[in-house]
Design a protein around this motif. Structure first.
Motif, PDB file in Angstrom:
ATOM      1  N   SER A 142     -10.583  13.651   7.609  1.00  0.00           N
ATOM      2  CA  SER A 142      -9.884  15.004   7.121  1.00  0.00           C
ATOM      3  C   SER A 142     -10.597  15.860   6.129  1.00  0.00           C
ATOM      4  CB  SER A 142      -8.785  14.263   6.382  1.00  0.00           C
ATOM      5  OG  SER A 142      -9.062  13.586   5.213  1.00  0.00           O
ATOM      6  N   PHE A 173     -14.348  11.833 -11.546  1.00  0.00           N
ATOM      7  CA  PHE A 173     -13.101  12.127 -11.134  1.00  0.00           C
ATOM      8  C   PHE A 173     -12.272  10.539 -11.432  1.00  0.00           C
ATOM      9  CE2 PHE A 173     -15.407  15.114  -8.733  1.00  0.00           C
ATOM     10  CZ  PHE A 173     -14.872  16.420  -9.346  1.00  0.00           C
ATOM     11  N   LEU A 174     -12.650   9.676 -11.449  1.00  0.00           N
ATOM     12  CA  LEU A 174     -11.932   8.381 -11.441  1.00  0.00           C
ATOM     13  C   LEU A 174     -12.267   7.470 -12.759  1.00  0.00           C
ATOM     14  CD1 LEU A 174     -11.895   7.180  -7.665  1.00  0.00           C
ATOM     15  CD2 LEU A 174     -10.218   8.465  -8.752  1.00  0.00           C
ATOM     16  N   ARG A 175     -12.530   8.091 -13.775  1.00  0.00           N
ATOM     17  CA  ARG A 175     -12.790   7.423 -14.895  1.00  0.00           C
ATOM     18  C   ARG A 175     -11.529   6.891 -15.660  1.00  0.00           C
ATOM     19  NH1 ARG A 175     -13.679  11.525 -19.120  1.00  0.00           N
ATOM     20  NH2 ARG A 175     -12.373  13.266 -17.963  1.00  0.00           N
ATOM     21  N   GLU A 232      -8.110  -2.029  -8.826  1.00  0.00           N
ATOM     22  CA  GLU A 232      -8.682  -2.405  -7.505  1.00  0.00           C
ATOM     23  C   GLU A 232      -8.330  -1.677  -6.253  1.00  0.00           C
ATOM     24  OE1 GLU A 232     -10.312  -5.642  -7.090  1.00  0.00           O
ATOM     25  OE2 GLU A 232     -10.973  -5.494  -9.185  1.00  0.00           O
ATOM     26  N   HIS A 233      -7.062  -1.157  -6.453  1.00  0.00           N
ATOM     27  CA  HIS A 233      -6.484  -0.520  -5.258  1.00  0.00           C
ATOM     28  C   HIS A 233      -5.903   0.727  -5.272  1.00  0.00           C
ATOM     29  CE1 HIS A 233      -5.951  -4.689  -3.295  1.00  0.00           C
ATOM     30  NE2 HIS A 233      -5.908  -5.030  -4.722  1.00  0.00           N
ATOM     31  N   GLY A 234      -6.864   1.578  -5.722  1.00  0.00           N
ATOM     32  CA  GLY A 234      -6.718   3.030  -6.257  1.00  0.00           C
ATOM     33  C   GLY A 234      -5.983   3.831  -4.632  1.00  0.00           C
ATOM     34  N   PRO A 235      -6.783   3.645  -3.794  1.00  0.00           N
ATOM     35  CA  PRO A 235      -6.299   4.474  -2.448  1.00  0.00           C
ATOM     36  C   PRO A 235      -5.100   4.000  -1.996  1.00  0.00           C
ATOM     37  CG  PRO A 235      -8.663   3.876  -2.197  1.00  0.00           C
ATOM     38  CD  PRO A 235      -8.110   3.247  -3.587  1.00  0.00           C
ATOM     39  N   GLU A 236      -4.702   2.589  -2.103  1.00  0.00           N
ATOM     40  CA  GLU A 236      -3.414   2.260  -1.564  1.00  0.00           C
ATOM     41  C   GLU A 236      -2.425   2.288  -2.398  1.00  0.00           C
ATOM     42  OE1 GLU A 236      -6.442   0.311  -2.042  1.00  0.00           O
ATOM     43  OE2 GLU A 236      -6.252  -1.624  -0.795  1.00  0.00           O
ATOM     44  N   ASN A 281     -11.205   7.755   6.031  1.00  0.00           N
ATOM     45  CA  ASN A 281     -10.651   8.813   6.468  1.00  0.00           C
ATOM     46  C   ASN A 281     -11.483  10.395   6.374  1.00  0.00           C
ATOM     47  OD1 ASN A 281      -8.708  10.679   7.523  1.00  0.00           O
ATOM     48  ND2 ASN A 281      -7.312  10.497   5.889  1.00  0.00           N
ATOM     49  N   SER A 339      -4.872   9.265  -0.663  1.00  0.00           N
ATOM     50  CA  SER A 339      -5.412   7.957  -0.528  1.00  0.00           C
ATOM     51  C   SER A 339      -6.996   7.890  -0.175  1.00  0.00           C
ATOM     52  CB  SER A 339      -4.585   7.134   0.709  1.00  0.00           C
ATOM     53  OG  SER A 339      -4.341   7.880   1.585  1.00  0.00           O
ATOM     54  N   ARG A 344      -2.327   5.326  -4.349  1.00  0.00           N
ATOM     55  CA  ARG A 344      -2.306   6.823  -3.998  1.00  0.00           C
ATOM     56  C   ARG A 344      -1.349   7.313  -2.936  1.00  0.00           C
ATOM     57  NH1 ARG A 344      -7.182   6.739  -6.822  1.00  0.00           N
ATOM     58  NH2 ARG A 344      -8.387   6.969  -4.799  1.00  0.00           N
ATOM     59  N   ALA A 345      -1.849   6.377  -1.744  1.00  0.00           N
ATOM     60  CA  ALA A 345      -1.015   6.291  -0.492  1.00  0.00           C
ATOM     61  C   ALA A 345       0.382   6.443  -0.736  1.00  0.00           C
ATOM     62  CB  ALA A 345      -1.377   5.371   0.451  1.00  0.00           C
ATOM     63  N   ALA A 396      -4.128   5.893 -10.718  1.00  0.00           N
ATOM     64  CA  ALA A 396      -5.556   5.257 -10.415  1.00  0.00           C
ATOM     65  C   ALA A 396      -6.472   6.248 -10.358  1.00  0.00           C
ATOM     66  CB  ALA A 396      -5.426   4.357  -9.120  1.00  0.00           C
ATOM     67  N   THR A 397      -6.305   7.470 -10.889  1.00  0.00           N
ATOM     68  CA  THR A 397      -7.718   8.562 -10.967  1.00  0.00           C
ATOM     69  C   THR A 397      -8.191   8.246 -12.655  1.00  0.00           C
ATOM     70  OG1 THR A 397      -6.087  10.004 -11.695  1.00  0.00           O
ATOM     71  CG2 THR A 397      -6.779   9.854  -9.511  1.00  0.00           C
ATOM     72  N   SER A 398      -7.764   7.452 -13.270  1.00  0.00           N
ATOM     73  CA  SER A 398      -8.442   6.905 -14.395  1.00  0.00           C
ATOM     74  C   SER A 398      -8.397   5.448 -14.598  1.00  0.00           C
ATOM     75  CB  SER A 398      -7.740   7.607 -15.541  1.00  0.00           C
ATOM     76  OG  SER A 398      -8.380   7.180 -16.951  1.00  0.00           O
ATOM     77  N   TYR A 428      -5.400  14.392   4.594  1.00  0.00           N
ATOM     78  CA  TYR A 428      -6.045  13.415   3.662  1.00  0.00           C
ATOM     79  C   TYR A 428      -5.518  11.956   3.417  1.00  0.00           C
ATOM     80  CZ  TYR A 428      -8.333  17.679   1.734  1.00  0.00           C
ATOM     81  OH  TYR A 428      -8.796  18.699   1.588  1.00  0.00           O
ATOM     82  N   PHE A 429      -4.104  11.718   3.935  1.00  0.00           N
ATOM     83  CA  PHE A 429      -3.326  10.651   3.790  1.00  0.00           C
ATOM     84  C   PHE A 429      -3.327   9.793   4.990  1.00  0.00           C
ATOM     85  CE2 PHE A 429      -1.086  12.743   0.135  1.00  0.00           C
ATOM     86  CZ  PHE A 429      -1.267  11.692  -0.661  1.00  0.00           C
ATOM     87  N   GLY A 430      -4.040  10.488   6.074  1.00  0.00           N
ATOM     88  CA  GLY A 430      -4.245   9.771   7.255  1.00  0.00           C
ATOM     89  C   GLY A 430      -2.941   9.959   8.158  1.00  0.00           C
ATOM     90  N   ASN A 442       3.613  12.615   1.974  1.00  0.00           N
ATOM     91  CA  ASN A 442       3.384  11.410   2.267  1.00  0.00           C
ATOM     92  C   ASN A 442       4.605  10.524   2.139  1.00  0.00           C
ATOM     93  OD1 ASN A 442       2.835  11.875  -0.350  1.00  0.00           O
ATOM     94  ND2 ASN A 442       1.784   9.948  -0.483  1.00  0.00           N
ATOM     95  N   PRO A 483      -4.663   2.262   3.308  1.00  0.00           N
ATOM     96  CA  PRO A 483      -5.868   2.173   3.642  1.00  0.00           C
ATOM     97  C   PRO A 483      -6.554   0.660   3.986  1.00  0.00           C
ATOM     98  CG  PRO A 483      -5.853   3.466   1.848  1.00  0.00           C
ATOM     99  CD  PRO A 483      -4.482   2.929   2.113  1.00  0.00           C
TER     100      PRO A 483
END
Lengths: 308, 273
Positions: free
Chosen positions: B26, B271-273, A71-75, B23, B119, A77-78, A53-55, A105-107, A153, B10
């Protein structure tokens, strides 16, 4: 049967006019070590980045751990461990702090991250380098630290982009050993490589990619069975005479490939093919019988070598 | 062996989902950790610059100039330029951090790629980096405030409000600076920023009242952010507070929101393309 960890249908990525990934389909099962094998520029890294999900994809469907990456990049990548091609470590922090800060960074809670970082350093065989500066580490150490960092993580799947490119043979074996352990522990591994030996060593299943498309899929052994003979005879006649010699040995074996520096004769019995070559009165400078590898599969499928 | 813990998912919903993970902390902590170890000398040098200006121009030139009129009151020259230098110092701290440092992290250290492999979302990173620039602005502002208080240049108790005001100024410049930096390809491009900041520093009613300019030029100066910062902080340290302070705050409010939106979308594009 469990749902695939990652599933793609018609996955496509275009940058302007250029199509980096051209409608590929694949499904990666939990606990599997899945490889993308192909030359540089085949679209492997782009595919990895879309999974992470970085592209964002141009078209097609992609599900990663049950989510849509658009839609859910952070979820997503977690739950992923990402090991990029260039190590991208934080050079302003010490070795141990690279792990701790990344975990934050992952909380994840600090006390947990601190404990886990020590264990991962041990896993990466870097405990002695705990307080060292990152820029002083060797290439193999940096890569191991990057892998350890990607594990902070407790990811459901690990994405490894060219994990051993640029490492010396000894460092590669150390790394493979670590990746094997992860595999044994049941971590799903997704890796790209242009080394056939790496793909054979690590992958349960792989796809061969070329110019943004998948040209074959299967386990390393089944691909070799399907697209190559059991053995290969490699003969060298000197670069000026290879093409002429190839004509002379026409008909020996099941198939012949002429490379700039050598001629490959595909036959289930390499020794027999060698005798046949000698019977025709040809005397190669060097000759060698070996088992077929994924390199031969790639050559068969694309007409080119993996490493140009 | 520690029991393994999965990273928490998240929980951000709504329009920020996918770009914000809640977050930012961090990112800030990482920056403070690095700053505490390596950058504090650099931070210190930024503090001295306005102090030297204050000593040479405020004390030195001030002896020749005497007082300057500000909203109907005569203000000693040193007390007139001190708040302006405070605004400049907040601006400089924020701009250096959000241009030079961000440029390095973006292009050489690849720090944001690392952060965005976790995340974290682009807004977490943007906010975190801007808060760090703000923290630096806060250090400068507090240090400078201490100096001006010792020199007796704060004419009213409202001067304490100059510190949050300086933070507002820093916030505006930092959020915009980071967005602008995202377009830069080489270190030379950074010179353009400093090339623009120099005249803004000298001409934004920093050292003399804006009334010296013809009306048309006054409008140009008043369109620039530094003028709003200078006038706002000057109102607070002299105690001559005008209704226009609300306009200054609004100006920075808009600048902050636009800058954040701009930076986040740039980080996403890069960075997210």
């Amino acid at each position: 049967m469990p749902a695939p960890v990652i599933e793609a249908t018609g996955l496509t990525k275009r940058y302007g006019e250029f199509t980096a990934v051209d409608g590929i389909d694949f499904a990666i099962e939990p606990g599997e070590a899945f490889g993308f094998l192909g030359p540089n520029g085949a679209g492997k890294s782009t595919t990895m980045r879309m999974i992470a999900a970085t592209s964002t994809r141009t078209s097609g469907a992609l599900r990663v751990l049950g989510f849509d990456p658009a839609e859910h990049g952070p979820e997503i990548r977690a739950q992923l461990g990402i090991v990029p091609q260039a190590d991208q470590l934080d050079e302003e922090l010490r070795v141990i702090d690279n792990l701790i800060v990344y975990g934050r960074y992952f909380g994840l809670p600090l006390p947990y991250v601190k404990r886990r970082a020590e264990e991962l350093l041990e896993f990466a065989q870097l405990t002695e380098k705990r307080k060292a500066r990152v820029d002083g580490l060797s290439g193999g150490m940096k890569r191991r630290l990057t892998i350890a960092r990607g594990l902070i993580n407790a990811p459901k799947a690990m994405l490894l982009d060219e994990p051993t490119t640029g490492l010396d043979p000894q460092a590669r074996h150390v790394l493979w050993d670590r990746l094997f352990r992860l595999k044994e522990e049941g971590t799903t591994l997704v890796l790209t490589t242009h080394y056939m030996d790496e793909a054979e060593q690590l992958c349960d299943r792989l796809v061969v990619v070329d110019k943004g498309t998948i040209v074959a899929e299967g386990s390393p052994a089944s691909l070799i069975r399907q697209y190559s003979t059991r053995e290969v005879l490699e003969v060298r006649f000197g670069s000026a005479r290879n093409a002429a010699a190839a004509e002379a040995i026409e008909g020996i074996g099941q198939r012949i490939e002429v490379l700039p520096d050598r001629v490959l004769v595909y036959d289930d019995d390499g020794e027999a093919a060698m005798s046949a070559v000698h019977e025709r009165g040809l005397s190669p400078i060097t000759s060698l019988v070996r088992r077929s590898s994924l390199e031969d599969v790639f050559l068969r499928l694309t007409g080119r070598s993996l490493i140009d | 062996m520690t029991e393994l813990m999965q990273a928490p998912a998240p929980t951000i919903r709504g329009p920020l989902r996918g770009i914000y993970a809640g977050n930012t902390r961090s990112v800030v902590m990482r920056g403070l950790q690095v700053m505490a170890r390596t950058n504090w000398v650099v931070v210190l040098t930024g503090f001295f610059e306005p102090v030297f200006y204050l000593l040479s121009m405020g004390v030195g030139l001030g002896a020749l100039i005497g007082t300057v009129e500000f909203y109907g009151a005569d203000v000693p020259y040193a007390a007139y330029i001190a708040p302006a230098l405070m605004a400049v110092s907040a601006m400089n701290g924020a701009v250096y951090d959000s241009t030079m440092n961000v440029f390095f992290k973006m292009n050489f250290a690849k720090l944001y790629q690392q952060m965005l492999s976790t995340s974290l979302g682009p807004l977490d990173v943007a906010l975190g980096e801007i808060l760090l620039a703000l923290f630096r602005g806060l250090l400068y502002a507090c240090g400078f405030m201490l100096v001006t208080t010792l020199m007796g240049l704060n004419l009213s108790w409202t001067a304490v409000l100059a510190i949050p005001a300086a933070l507002v100024v820093a916030f505006g410049f930092a959020s915009f600076g980071m967005a602008v930096t995202s377009y830069m390809k080489t270190f030379q491009h950074l010179d353009y920023v400093y090339f623009l900041m120099m005249p803004m520093f000298l001409l934004s009613a920093t050292f003399f009242p804006i009334e010296v300019y013809p009306a048309g030029l006054q409008w140009v100066i008043q369109a620039l952010p530094l003028w709003h910062g200078v006038d706002m902080i000057r109102q607070l340290t002299t105690g001559l507070i005008q209704p226009s302070i609300l306009i200054h705050l609004l100006y920075f409010g808009v600048m902050i929101v636009l800058g954040l939106w701009f930076t986040t979308s740039r980080l996403r594009a890069l960075f997210l393309r």
